[in-house]
Design an enzyme around this catalytic site. Structure first.
Site: not given
Ligand SMILES: *Cc1c(COP(=O)(O)O)cnc(C)c1O
Length: 359
Positions: A40, A135, A256, A304
């Site tokens: 998956k 779940r 940053y 980023m």
């Protein structure tokens, strides 16, 4: 027109021989079970078809969506394929039958879908019991009734009981989940319970089908045991290069937020890899990284498209020097730990824009 090769140096190298090795490791640990290789999430970020080809020796594949099953069938894989969450809508049942898929059935809604269906051929079913994960799955009290209802349906072929463990990776172990499961299904019904952690640590849970995911990709399911100790090899190495070098003076900051401030003169490498590539932004100063094969650390905030690494002790490193973000030589778990997450999230989080290449 020729297709341009990726110009940015960031690449996820996929190690076919590691996938094969890890599958054999699973086979050796669970010699009497069939192996449902869980592919998956685009094979945990490694590329569905690349991985399926490498793991063709597996006995079956586990996926979530019909689209993934279609891709496997179209690529020629005739293995059993299990839809791990079953059908999401009634139309899925017909399509699944056409593709010869096995369906997990975990809910009343899915039983109704099968009752309403008249598929061309019967579908094999993994009947899922909720033994404490809370779940998906039927309550233990409902199991016998649901099993009988499914057995009466022409749409249903062979049935395997299934459950999923909440704590197989924790030192305390499985709790009561497996006892509840075994008592419920009885001694003869085929079953599937083990994820990677249970496969490696709880052999009594192997049953007919084990369902390893993370271990096939070479990462450890356990917080307290490194993958290498388990005999696993990383199947993905995320590599890039230094694209710029900065010389900092004492008091200069980088990135940053100016969260890292140099205590003296130092060289900093700017690496083409950022959070838009799937590198975790929560990885603070000190996250391990390999620069030309030598261990170093990240500095300041991940941006980023870039991150910064310490070159103080690496005078040879400069623009073009290769950098390993995780994989061979740097277990992904170490990076995950530094970012307060798990290897699963980093591997599955590889962004589309990071090309996969077979090593
Ligand atoms: C993802 C998944 C697995 C694989 O778990 P790992 O911890 O990666 O081995 C097994 N079973 C089911 C139902 C899953 O959804």
């Amino acid at each position: 027109m020729s297709r341009l090769a990726p110009s940015r140096p960031l690449t996820a190298l996929i190690h076919r021989e590691a996938l094969v090795h890890n599958l054999r490791r699973a086979r050796a640990a669970a010699p009497n079970a069939r192996i449902l290789a869980v592919v998956k999430a685009n094979a945990y970020g490694h590329g569905l078809l690349t991985v399926a080809r490498a793991l063709a020796e597996a006995d079956g594949f586990g996926v979530l969506g019909l689209e993934e099953a279609v891709r496997l069938r179209e690529a020629g894989f005739a293995h059993p394929i299990v839809l791990l969450e079953g059908p999401f809508a009634a139309a899925d049942v017909t399509e699944a039958a056409r593709l010869g898929l096995t369906l997990v059935v975990h809910s009343e809604e899915q039983v109704a879908m099968l009752e309403a269906a008249s598929p061309a051929r019967p579908l094999d079913v993994f009947l899922k019991v909720n033994t404490g994960m809370n779940r998906l799955g039927f309550a233990p009290e409902a199991f016998a009734t649901v099993r009988a209802r499914l057995r009466a349906l022409p749409a249903v072929g062979r049935m395997t009981a299934m459950t999923h463990f909440a704590t197989a990776d924790e030192p305390a172990g499985l709790g009561r989940q497996f006892e509840v499961f075994r008592a419920l299904i009885g001694p003869t019904m085929p079953f599937s319970a083990a994820n990677s952690a249970a496969l490696l640590r709880h052999p009594e849970t192997h049953g007919d089908w084990v369902r390893p995911g993370i271990m096939l990709y070479g990462a450890s399911p356990f917080e307290d045991v490194p993958a290498a100790v388990l005999g696993l090899q990383p199947a993905m190495t995320l590599v890039s290069r230094i694209i710029a070098v900065q010389r900092l003076r004492r008091g200069d900051a980088v990135g940053y937020g100016a969260t890292f401030v140099a205590e003296g003169d130092m060289r900093v490498g700017i690496v083409a890899c950022g959070y838009a590539d799937g590198y975790p932004r929560h990885a603070g100063t000190g996250t391990p990284v390999l620069v030309a094969g030598q261990r170093s650390r990240t500095l300041g905030r991940v941006s980023m498209d870039m991150l910064c690494v310490d070159l103080s002790h690496l005078p040879e490193a400069g623009v073009g020097t290769p950098v390993t973000l995780w994989g061979q030589g740097l277990p992904v778990e170490e990076v995950a730990r530094a970012a307060g997450t798990i290897s699963y999230e980093l591997l599955t989080g590889r962004a589309e824009r990071v090309p996969l290449r077979e090593a």
